[in-house]
Structures are given as structure tokens and as C-alpha cells.
Design an enzyme around this catalytic site. Structure first.
Site, PDB file in Angstrom:
ATOM      1  N   LYS A 116      31.673  23.485  -5.097  1.00 23.96           N
ATOM      2  CA  LYS A 116      31.925  23.768  -6.504  1.00 23.96           C
ATOM      3  C   LYS A 116      30.749  23.418  -7.409  1.00 23.96           C
ATOM      4  CE  LYS A 116      36.962  23.726  -6.676  1.00 23.96           C
ATOM      5  NZ  LYS A 116      37.143  24.078  -5.282  1.00 23.96           N
ATOM      6  N   GLU A 200      34.480  17.770 -14.895  1.00 24.84           N
ATOM      7  CA  GLU A 200      34.426  18.910 -15.806  1.00 24.84           C
ATOM      8  C   GLU A 200      35.276  18.606 -17.028  1.00 24.84           C
ATOM      9  OE1 GLU A 200      33.811  22.975 -13.166  1.00 24.84           O
ATOM     10  OE2 GLU A 200      35.821  22.331 -13.693  1.00 24.84           O
ATOM     11  N   ARG A 293      37.434  35.616  -0.350  1.00 27.25           N
ATOM     12  CA  ARG A 293      38.426  36.149   0.586  1.00 27.25           C
ATOM     13  C   ARG A 293      39.413  37.001  -0.190  1.00 27.25           C
ATOM     14  NH1 ARG A 293      42.590  33.129  -1.274  1.00 27.25           N
ATOM     15  NH2 ARG A 293      42.223  30.955  -1.800  1.00 27.25           N
TER      16      ARG A 293
END
Length: 443
Positions: A116, A200, A293
Site C-alpha cells: 500500500k 493515513e 484481480r
């Protein structure tokens, strides 16, 4: 088009892939654990190969067993579905090194988006909006406190290698941050083998909106449309709808442009999803992560665009052009995830399925993994089926959802159909003006 396909997955997504492959004349190979012998997806494939015991680490995550099954069955390609090995860059690379076709993005893109922190930095460099956060792993609780001072409380504490809503915590002050940091790092080490943590900015009221992208065989990346995924429990999605009731034409254009840019930044090929957080008060959105995906909720995009995303995946992997015109979406679609869980506390409730009667009718689609006589075991995800509704507009889709929920008969394992009946009568949901806190407010 590839002649044969091994599906390295189980349940409803394996059946979903088999359905498209059969229509295209592709021979299918299922792999299954001891716990799944006799399941519908095993019976429906052209060939089925046992790969190990119930423990997914010894079966569905066992790369060697899956590759051996592909070789023994003569499969030309492997489709990983979602979960298990679908976002494992090493597995994708190994599949191709063994002369097989991987139905998904390249290992480099999977690797780039799997971390990430790296993903945030790549997206920021490409001009995709990202929320304030740390550009490198936070090495200690003390370092986290210093970083949070610059970001501002509350902050989200996240496992850098996490995914699917796992490995996350919220801290409103320094004491909570120290607790959450230790908790998330420990969880990340245990679950992902990587204890890296990032911080974050946390939005108390936010919507979760994502965009379906396709990286085509000719190198172009197209963004189809957005999905609303804000009905969640413990950061796990329960309901998705497309298009999002929070997104108008101008915001949609910005979202789609950013999603296509995100895909281009990593040379993306095949199907993927760019997930964003949307601040409903300002219309600002921020990159959250890219799922490299096929998503669980892909059917709602299929319905509003009139396409088969699995077919497009297979065409891209075969070097073929897409078989659809990516025009404007029409109508409205909603997906309800039918899980084997208590409808109040959402705790798993596995068991043998005594009754299984699926609803039908205009605008009703059911992608299921189970049937009467099968057993929901505690070894895998609790998802039993996806109830997908389509209508000319949101009101018609919701009306059809109410009828379908009341007509879906399941006895044996616990299930969350009563929750959906409650949600579909909830004024906040019906208004379309809801956020990721809606389930908590219902409880």
C-alpha cells in the site's frame, strides 16, 4: 482463444468462471480440497483434481499442488478468481514460467499495487489524488505519533501488505494510536508475514467508491464505470450498487480519468479495480488501493454495461480485442452478499444446507456456490451466494431486491437475509445519501 482453463478457486466464483468458459467452448478444470468434494463447482467442471486437505494453506494456497494439477490435466491457462493466490505476484510469475497463461495482470503490476505504501507513492507521482499519509513504513509507535501530528487526528493505521479490509484501525488520539499501532503491526506480521504499517488521514464520514478498469491487450487502459461499496461491516463489503447514487457526471468523469491513469501508471493488463474514498461533503476523492484481480462485485458492472467481464479477461489474456463497445452504462444494479453469518452480530454460522431455493424473475441473477445437501464449512470465507438485481433505475432495482430477498429460502447455516430485508427498508439507504457508517447506525 485459450483451449483449456484451470480455475484455482472454489465456490461461486469458480462456478461463475465455468459458466463463461463453457459458453466460449473452453474446457474447464476445477481443483478442490477434501472439504469441497461433491460441491457444485466440482461437479460442473469438465475435469476435477483433488489438491489437498481442507486447510487452504495446504490446498487452495498450495501453488505446487495447483501447478501439478494444471500439468496433469493439460490446462493451458490458470484463472485465480479472487482471494487465495489471485494477488500473489510470485504465483503469477511462476505460472508463466511454467508455460501457462495467467488470467490476470502481470506479476510486476501485482507487486507494485500489493504494497500500500508503494502504491500510494506511485499514484501520487502519476497525479492520482491520495489522502495525506506516510510515504514510507512507520517503524515504531513513537514515529507514528510524530507522523500523526503532521497528518492530524483521527488517523487510519493500516497494514502495508493488507487487503480486503483486514489489518486496519482508527486512532483519535496518541494513546489510541499507540494501542492500534501495536495491534495492526502484530496482526500484519501474523497474517501477511510483513509487519509494515502506514498512517493515513481518516475521514469520519466517507463513501467507498471504486472503478472497474480493463487493461486491454493492445496496451490501452479503459475505465468502465463506478460502483458504490459503502454498506460494510468491519470494513468488509455487504452491498454494492452501480452506478453510485453519490456520483454525478462531473465527478464520474474525474473518477474514471483517475482510474485509467492509475492503470496506465503500472502498465496494467486484464481486469482490475481502483478503490477510492469519497468525501461526500466536498466531492474530493482519494486513492485507497488497487485490486489486481476480478472483484466479488463485478456482476453489477456487467449488468449496467451488458458485458461479460470474465470473457473479456480471457480475451485479453489470449491477445484478443474486447468484444464490446464501452459505451455509457444503462439502468441500475445492486448486489447483496449472502453470507453464512448471524444477521445481527455478523459472526460466522457454518452448517449443512437443508434448504436452498433461489429466487428468479425479471432482473434477478444469483451467483451461488452452494445447494441443498452441501455444507458451509468454517475453513473458507462465509460467502454462499451473490443476489444481484437489475432495474431501469435504482427504485426498480431496490423493489426487485425486496421481492428476491423474501423469496430466497435458506435453512441450515445462519444467513444474513434478515439484515438485507432491514436494509432495504432503511430510510438512509433508500435516500442514497449514506456512508460507510450506515451498518453501525443500524445496530
Amino acid at each position: 482463444m485459450i483451449p483449456s482453463l484451470l480455475i484455482a478457486n472454489r465456490g461461486e466464483i469458480a462456478r461463475r468462471i465455468i459458466r463463461t468458459a463453457r459458453r466460449l467452448g473452453i474446457r474447464t478444470v476445477a481443483v478442490y480440497s477434501e472439504a469441497d468434494a461433491g460441491m457444485p463447482f466440482v461437479l460442473e467442471a469438465d475435469e476435477a483434481v483433488a489438491i489437498g486437505p481442507a486447510n487452504p494453506a495446504l490446498s487452495y494456497r498450495n501453488a505446487e499442488a495447483i501447478l501439478a494439477a494444471a500439468k496433469s490435466s493439460g490446462a493451458a491457462a490458470i484463472h485465480p478468481g479472487y482471494g487465495f493466490l489471485s494477488e500473489n505476484a510470485d504465483f503469477a510469475r511462476t505460472v508463466e514460467e511454467n508455460g501457462l497463461i495467467w488470467i490476470g495482470p502481470g506479476a510486476e503490476a501485482i507487486s507494485a499495487m500489493g504494497d500500500k505504501i508503494n502504491a500510494r507513492n506511485l499514484m501520487a507521482a502519476a497525479g492520482v489524488p491520495v489522502a495525506a499519509g506516510t510515504p514510507e513504513p512507520v517503524v515504531s509507535a513513537d514515529a507514528a505519533v510524530i507522523a500523526a501530528a503532521g497528518i492530524g487526528y483521527p488517523v487510519m493505521v493500516k497494514a502495508a501488505a493488507g487487503g480486503g479490509g483486514m489489518g486496519m484501525g482508527v486512532a483519535a488520539d496518541e494513546a489510541a494510536l499507540r494501542t492500534e499501532f501495536d495491534k495492526v503491526r502484530s496482526f500484519a506480521e501474523r497474517m501477511f508475514g510483513d509487519g509494515s504499517v502506514l498512517l493515513e488521514r481518516y475521514f469520519p464520514r466517507v463513501r467507498h467508491v471504486e472503478v472497474q478498469i480493463l487493461g486491454l491487450a493492445d496496451g490501452r487502459v479503459i475505465a468502465l464505470s463506478e460502483r458504490e461499496c459503502s454498506v460494510q461491516r468491519r470494513n468488509q463489503k455487504l452491498v454494492e450498487e452501480a452506478p453510485s447514487p453519490a456520483v454525478g457526471p462531473e465527478l464520474r468523469e474525474r473518477l474514471l480519468r483517475a482510474a485509467a491513469t492509475a492503470g496506465e501508471a503500472v502498465g496494467y493488463r486484464n481486469a482490475g479495480t481502483v478503490e477510492c474514498l469519497l468525501d461526500p461533503a466536498t466531492g474530493e476523492f482519494f486513492f485507497l488501493e488497487m485490486n489486481t484481480r476480478l472483484q466479488v462485485e463485478h456482476p453489477i458492472t456487467e449488468l449496467i454495461h451488458g458485458i461479460d467481464l470474465v470473457e473479456q479477461q480471457l480475451r485479453i489474456a489470449s491477445g484478443l480485442a474486447p468484444s464490446f463497445d464501452p459505451g455509457s452504462p444503462e439502468g441500475h444494479a445492486i448486489e447483496l452478499r449472502i453470507n453464512a453469518e448471524d444477521p445481527k452480530r455478523f459472526l460466522p454460522g457454518p452448517g449443512k444446507v437443508a434448504t436452498w431455493v433461489e429466487p428468479d424473475g425479471e432482473g434477478v441473477r444469483v451467483d451461488s456456490g452452494y445447494a441443498a445437501g452441501t455444507t458451509v464449512t468454517p475453513f473458507y470465507d462465509s460467502l454462499m451466494a451473490k443476489l444481484i438485481l437489475f432495474g431501469a433505475d435504482r427504485e426498480e432495482a431496490i423493489a426487485r431486491a425486496r421481492v428476491a430477498v423474501s423469496g430466497f429460502q435458506i435453512a441450515g447455516p445462519k444467513n444474513n437475509l434478515p439484515f438485507f430485508a432491514e436494509l432495504l427498508a432503511n430510510p438512509e439507504f433508500l435516500s442514497g445519501d449514506y456512508d460507510t457508517g450506515i451498518v453501525a447506525r443500524m445496530r
